[in-house]
Motif scaffolding. Sequence first.
Motif, PDB file in Angstrom:
ATOM      1  N   ASP A 159      98.419  81.494  -9.525  1.00  0.00           N
ATOM      2  CA  ASP A 159      98.063  82.926  -9.482  1.00  0.00           C
ATOM      3  C   ASP A 159      97.517  83.334  -8.124  1.00  0.00           C
ATOM      4  O   ASP A 159      97.618  84.511  -7.747  1.00  0.00           O
ATOM      5  N   ILE A 160      96.888  82.401  -7.436  1.00  0.00           N
ATOM      6  CA  ILE A 160      96.321  82.670  -6.104  1.00  0.00           C
ATOM      7  C   ILE A 160      96.439  81.382  -5.299  1.00  0.00           C
ATOM      8  O   ILE A 160      96.481  80.301  -5.885  1.00  0.00           O
ATOM      9  N   VAL A 161      96.369  81.505  -3.984  1.00  0.00           N
ATOM     10  CA  VAL A 161      96.280  80.286  -3.172  1.00  0.00           C
ATOM     11  C   VAL A 161      95.120  80.416  -2.195  1.00  0.00           C
ATOM     12  O   VAL A 161      94.871  81.491  -1.647  1.00  0.00           O
ATOM     13  N   SER A 180      95.942  85.755   7.641  1.00  0.00           N
ATOM     14  CA  SER A 180      96.861  86.902   7.777  1.00  0.00           C
ATOM     15  C   SER A 180      98.311  86.436   7.599  1.00  0.00           C
ATOM     16  O   SER A 180      99.128  87.151   6.990  1.00  0.00           O
ATOM     17  N   THR A 181      98.636  85.232   8.044  1.00  0.00           N
ATOM     18  CA  THR A 181     100.004  84.730   7.843  1.00  0.00           C
ATOM     19  C   THR A 181     100.286  84.549   6.347  1.00  0.00           C
ATOM     20  O   THR A 181     101.365  84.926   5.856  1.00  0.00           O
ATOM     21  N   LEU A 182      99.324  84.004   5.629  1.00  0.00           N
ATOM     22  CA  LEU A 182      99.526  83.825   4.180  1.00  0.00           C
ATOM     23  C   LEU A 182      99.671  85.188   3.495  1.00  0.00           C
ATOM     24  O   LEU A 182     100.572  85.393   2.677  1.00  0.00           O
ATOM     25  N   PRO A 189      97.810  86.751  -4.334  1.00  0.00           N
ATOM     26  CA  PRO A 189      96.600  86.941  -3.529  1.00  0.00           C
ATOM     27  C   PRO A 189      96.168  85.651  -2.824  1.00  0.00           C
ATOM     28  O   PRO A 189      96.503  84.547  -3.253  1.00  0.00           O
ATOM     29  N   VAL A 190      95.405  85.839  -1.761  1.00  0.00           N
ATOM     30  CA  VAL A 190      94.961  84.713  -0.926  1.00  0.00           C
ATOM     31  C   VAL A 190      93.431  84.645  -0.960  1.00  0.00           C
ATOM     32  O   VAL A 190      92.751  85.684  -0.954  1.00  0.00           O
ATOM     33  N   THR A 214      91.479  88.332  -0.715  1.00  0.00           N
ATOM     34  CA  THR A 214      90.795  89.125  -1.742  1.00  0.00           C
ATOM     35  C   THR A 214      89.972  88.247  -2.691  1.00  0.00           C
ATOM     36  O   THR A 214      89.342  88.756  -3.604  1.00  0.00           O
ATOM     37  N   TYR A 215      90.008  86.954  -2.474  1.00  0.00           N
ATOM     38  CA  TYR A 215      89.156  86.028  -3.246  1.00  0.00           C
ATOM     39  C   TYR A 215      88.323  85.235  -2.245  1.00  0.00           C
ATOM     40  O   TYR A 215      88.879  84.619  -1.324  1.00  0.00           O
TER      41      TYR A 215
END
Length: 338
Positions: A159-161, A180-182, A189-190, A214-215
């Motif tokens: 769901d996120i990385v 920013s690349t991710l 979401p990253v 965002t996490y």
Amino acid sequence: MSKIYITDTTLRDGSHTVSHKFSPEDVKKIASSLDAAGIDIIEVGHGDGLTGSTINYGFSPYNDFELVRAAASVVKNSKLAVLLIPGIGTVEDLERAQDCGANAVRVATHVTEADVAAQHVRAAKKMGLFTVGFLMMAHMASVERVLEEAKKFESYGADIVYCTDSAGAMLPVDVRDKISTLVQNLSIPVGHHSHNNLGLAIGNSLAAIESGATYIDGSLSGLGAGSGNTSTDTLVAVMKKMNYDINADLYKTMDASTNALIPVLESKGLKTNTNLDAMILGYAGCYSSFLLHSRRAAERFNVDVRDIIIELGNRKAVGGQEDWIIEVASDLSKLKNK
Ligand SMILES: C[C@H](O)CC(=O)C(=O)O
Ligand SMILES: [Mn+2]
């Protein structure tokens, strides 16, 4: 501005600091305060993840399942996460953690080895868990390689990385480049997890957020391996000051440190140099030397010292206007007793 979600890892990364000796009672006290503070995700368990209690990583007197069960008995709103390092923990351990009340998992691998997590991520998703891919030691790989590995997590269904600065070795510019690349190349979401070994944890967390993460991870009073993690308390204060949309409440997050974590640490003979009243000076823009007098006035007028400091900031008090402290405390007391 996107909403920012906070994961607090006091009860997992912070566990390194107490030699993995948080008891179920400690967990209940701290997890219930974090839940009341509106922290989005609370991570619990051995510092090295599920079933990390071994000769290699340090024995804990309590098993992870007891700790998860203790947290689940008090957590009402937050997600309850465990960390799973494939090779240390297994899918069976994860199922057991879910039976005890976990509803989220962070599957952690070295930054170049996401492959080993494929079956764990797929199993976690099948089990209905909120599933995070957690790429550790991200400073060791190039931007391109971090992206390649993050894409693997995405393809397995995470769901996120997370881009995790396990060694506290990343500079704000590295965080910006990688995050920013991710963000630009993934459709999930990253997140970012900092360690404060170079004193950059809060700065790196902000660099991550400004680059689109965002996490964000934190821990109460910054408790965690090495020099600790981003302090959740400071993170919440800074995010509020910057008007980010977060669920956490500032005073309740501070209270989780002051009234839950710190007494637990003291019961184990440990101390922190947390000074949350001083943090409020920065939040409010109040002259640092006002702190002592503000504390005395808070006691005298039975008001919260944080309210005094914030009001002094609102009134733009400067050095030489110490008499305002009494005036503010008296005004707050009148308002309180109205
Ligand atoms: C197992 C590690 O402590 C996970 C972590 O928090 C990190 O890599 O940082
Ligand atoms: Mn960590």
